[in-house]
Design a protein around this motif. Sequence first.
Motif, PDB file in Angstrom:
ATOM      1  N   SER A 183      41.684  40.288  40.261  1.00 33.43           N
ATOM      2  CA  SER A 183      41.612  40.498  38.744  1.00 33.43           C
ATOM      3  C   SER A 183      41.935  39.097  37.976  1.00 33.43           C
ATOM      4  N   THR A 213      47.244  42.191  36.263  1.00 31.25           N
ATOM      5  CA  THR A 213      46.168  42.994  35.653  1.00 31.25           C
ATOM      6  C   THR A 213      45.615  43.920  36.825  1.00 31.25           C
ATOM      7  N   TRP A 214      46.022  43.651  38.003  1.00 29.16           N
ATOM      8  CA  TRP A 214      45.528  44.143  39.238  1.00 29.16           C
ATOM      9  C   TRP A 214      45.146  45.848  38.987  1.00 29.16           C
ATOM     10  N   SER A 269      36.451  46.087  33.986  1.00 33.04           N
ATOM     11  CA  SER A 269      37.137  47.393  34.709  1.00 33.04           C
ATOM     12  C   SER A 269      36.973  48.519  33.492  1.00 33.04           C
ATOM     13  N   ARG A 289      31.895  38.252  37.612  1.00 40.24           N
ATOM     14  CA  ARG A 289      33.100  38.802  36.839  1.00 40.24           C
ATOM     15  C   ARG A 289      32.444  40.270  36.198  1.00 40.24           C
ATOM     16  N   ALA A 333      41.750  41.586  32.824  1.00 36.91           N
ATOM     17  CA  ALA A 333      41.312  42.637  33.867  1.00 36.91           C
ATOM     18  C   ALA A 333      40.229  42.968  34.234  1.00 36.91           C
ATOM     19  N   ASN A 334      39.295  41.821  34.258  1.00 39.26           N
ATOM     20  CA  ASN A 334      37.965  41.857  34.867  1.00 39.26           C
ATOM     21  C   ASN A 334      38.264  41.977  36.482  1.00 39.26           C
ATOM     22  N   ALA A 335      37.082  42.677  37.089  1.00 39.91           N
ATOM     23  CA  ALA A 335      37.021  42.497  38.591  1.00 39.91           C
ATOM     24  C   ALA A 335      36.395  41.112  39.061  1.00 39.91           C
ATOM     25  N   VAL A 363      42.196  47.081  37.716  1.00 41.68           N
ATOM     26  CA  VAL A 363      40.987  46.822  38.465  1.00 41.68           C
ATOM     27  C   VAL A 363      41.026  47.722  39.500  1.00 41.68           C
TER      28      VAL A 363
END
Length: 248
Positions: free
Chosen positions: A58, A28-29, A79, A76, A62-64, A32
């Motif tokens: 991430s 998922t990076w 994104s 968190r 897909a949260n930073a 982000v």
Amino acid sequence: QAAQALVDVEAAKAQPLPPVDLAPVPATWARVQRYLTHVRRVPPQLVEWARELGLLHSDARANAVFVLHQGAGCFRRGSYDPADRPAFRQTQRPAGSRLPYVLPGSAGADVWVCEGPIDALSIKAVHRSATVIATGGNTDPAKLREIVAERLATGGRLVLGQDSDEAGHAQAAKLAKVLGGAPIRAEVPAGAKDWNDALQAQPGLVGAGMVLAGNGQTVTAAQAAELARCEAAEAARVSAPVSRSRQR
């Protein structure tokens, strides 16, 4: 029923918190990374630098994930910022831990204290050598003082980089009392609300040689040099008559 509900709440509060999942999810990076660099306008090199240090990755949604000092939890941030509702924000810390997010800087450089982790990245983009600390609004004051004092031991100034709105000014005033000394209250450039808004409005702030003047105003290095030249010339002009008088 009300009494039983209170009992149930207290029982739930007494249970230990589940461990904070800080495992990166590389799949998922890309999302982000794109959010931080294309939407938030944080320089790609800075984003990658924070990732390499283990301070940013991430999660499965897909949260930073901004990893807090000493790995004690995370902030968190979603994104994707939907226009019709607030963006996702979550703070996860182990029980009893309220450590901040810390972006390390050079020895002897200024130490900044701001509100959120994306603001911290934005300040770091402008003031590359600085240590930047994001409190998230709920950091242990004693721990914050300890971390700031440790970073200032080699020199530098303490700078407060909270938002330019009423809440930001109130938080800056509170932190000034908590941290002591004589911190500088930094102006957000470009007339923006916060440092990331400024970065989005003026991407040229990155690498522009921005420095912080003594009054908290963010200026270019050229402007600071010109100001120093003018001050030196004025000081020489004022002291010249004194020198001639002493010679006579």
